[in-house]
Design an enzyme around this catalytic site. Structure first.
Site, PDB file in Angstrom:
ATOM      1  N   LYS A  11      65.655  46.861  24.979  1.00  0.00           N
ATOM      2  CA  LYS A  11      66.989  47.338  24.021  1.00  0.00           C
ATOM      3  C   LYS A  11      67.313  46.009  22.890  1.00  0.00           C
ATOM      4  CE  LYS A  11      68.477  49.399  28.307  1.00  0.00           C
ATOM      5  NZ  LYS A  11      69.455  49.925  29.200  1.00  0.00           N
ATOM      6  N   HIS A  94      66.778  58.179  24.736  1.00  0.00           N
ATOM      7  CA  HIS A  94      67.643  57.010  25.779  1.00  0.00           C
ATOM      8  C   HIS A  94      69.162  57.348  25.458  1.00  0.00           C
ATOM      9  CE1 HIS A  94      69.026  53.706  27.693  1.00  0.00           C
ATOM     10  NE2 HIS A  94      67.912  53.356  28.111  1.00  0.00           N
ATOM     11  N   GLU A 166      66.486  58.768  33.856  1.00  0.00           N
ATOM     12  CA  GLU A 166      67.424  57.689  33.829  1.00  0.00           C
ATOM     13  C   GLU A 166      68.899  58.108  34.209  1.00  0.00           C
ATOM     14  OE1 GLU A 166      65.892  53.981  31.895  1.00  0.00           O
ATOM     15  OE2 GLU A 166      66.732  55.213  30.553  1.00  0.00           O
TER      16      GLU A 166
HETATM   17  P1  13P Z   1      68.408  48.769  33.280  1.00  0.00           P
HETATM   18  O1  13P Z   1      67.064  48.536  34.066  1.00  0.00           O
HETATM   19  O2  13P Z   1      69.274  47.346  32.689  1.00  0.00           O
HETATM   20  O3  13P Z   1      69.395  49.262  34.260  1.00  0.00           O
HETATM   21  O4  13P Z   1      68.253  49.667  32.159  1.00  0.00           O
HETATM   22  C1  13P Z   1      67.613  50.736  32.449  1.00  0.00           C
HETATM   23  C2  13P Z   1      67.222  51.568  31.226  1.00  0.00           C
HETATM   24  O5  13P Z   1      68.113  51.914  30.425  1.00  0.00           O
HETATM   25  C3  13P Z   1      65.937  51.483  30.606  1.00  0.00           C
HETATM   26  O6  13P Z   1      65.641  52.339  29.434  1.00  0.00           O
END
Ligand code: 13P
Length: 249
Positions: A11, A94, A166
């Protein structure tokens, strides 16, 4: 046999120097993983990190690409530019891009097509928000996301797609989906792929789980038959944690 994978999504974290340091550690530590290992880095890290990990077990992903081919789009980065860095993958869809940058089905469809046309493999993210889960709408949400942006692809193109389920309520919250919740919807997603592309293609499709997946819960999630690995946010920023998740796969 489908590919197992552990992918990091950094990110908007890490300066270039910090990113190089982390990539270097992963390159040195991850020698014979049981799975494909991918790190998703900010655009400005891509060329340096891709060069650094070349020939190692670590592959590189962009976290986004433009929905236009090229031209007067100030500040955008095209799929061709991403591919020219040596990155092999592009994360698209995402939930943070959908929510904060208003990426709808059509925009994502364009991005997916451009990424594939430029030789990138796509890690395509889907998942419901908390209210949708509370209303038990998660299945229809992921179905619409797939139909809206990727189910138009040919079977040949589909071979370059990795899915990442996700649940938005689990991202960065510490609220991981239970293995039962995750397995149930992964099986549903694989069923949708089977309806669309046939059972063999569905069996060969890699489906990752993402959302507070960490070194403590990874093994339990990865033990589920339809969970082929993880897309890891926070825990991918610390080499030891990310490596423990890779070892759990
Ligand atoms: P986290 O593992 O910090 O919850 O994030 C997951 C994510 O959005 C991966 O793309």
């Amino acid at each position: 046999m489908r590919t197992r994978m552990v992918a990091g999504n950094w990110k908007m974290n890490k300066t270039l120097q910090e990113g190089v340091e982390l990539a270097n550690q992963l390159k040195n530590d991850v020698k014979n993983p049981n799975c494909e290992v991918v790190i998703g880095t900010p655009f400005i890290h891509l060329a340096t990190v891709a060069e650094l990990v070349k020939g190692s077990a670590v592959k590189v992903a962009a976290e986004n690409c433009a929905d236009k081919d090229k031209g007067a789009y100030t500040g955008e980065v095209s799929a061709a530019m991403v591919a020219s860095t040596g990155a092999e993958y592009c994360i698209l869809g995402h939930s943070e891009r959908r929510a904060y940058y208003h990426e709808d089905y059509e925009i994502l469809k364009n991005k997916v097509e451009l990424a594939l046309a430029n030789g990138l493999k796509v890690i395509f993210c889907i998942g419901e928000v908390k209210e949708e889960r509370l209303e038990n709408k998660q299945n229809e949400v992921v179905k619409a996301q797939l139909e809206g942006s990727v189910f138009h692809l040919s079977a040949e193109q589909w071979a370059q797609i990795t899915l990442a389920y996700e649940p938005v309520w689990a991202i960065g919250t510490g609220l991981t989906a239970t293995p039962e919740q995750a397995q149930e919807i992964h099986a549903f997603i694989r069923g949708l792929v089977a309806e669309k592309y046939g059972k063999q293609v569905a069996d060969d499709t890699t489906i990752l789980y993402g959302g507070s997946c960490n070194e403590k819960n990874a093994a339990e999630l990865f033990a589920c038959p339809d969970i082929d690995g993880g897309l890891i946010g926070g825990a991918s920023l610390i080499a030891e944690k990310f490596e423990a998740i890779i070892a759990a796969r």
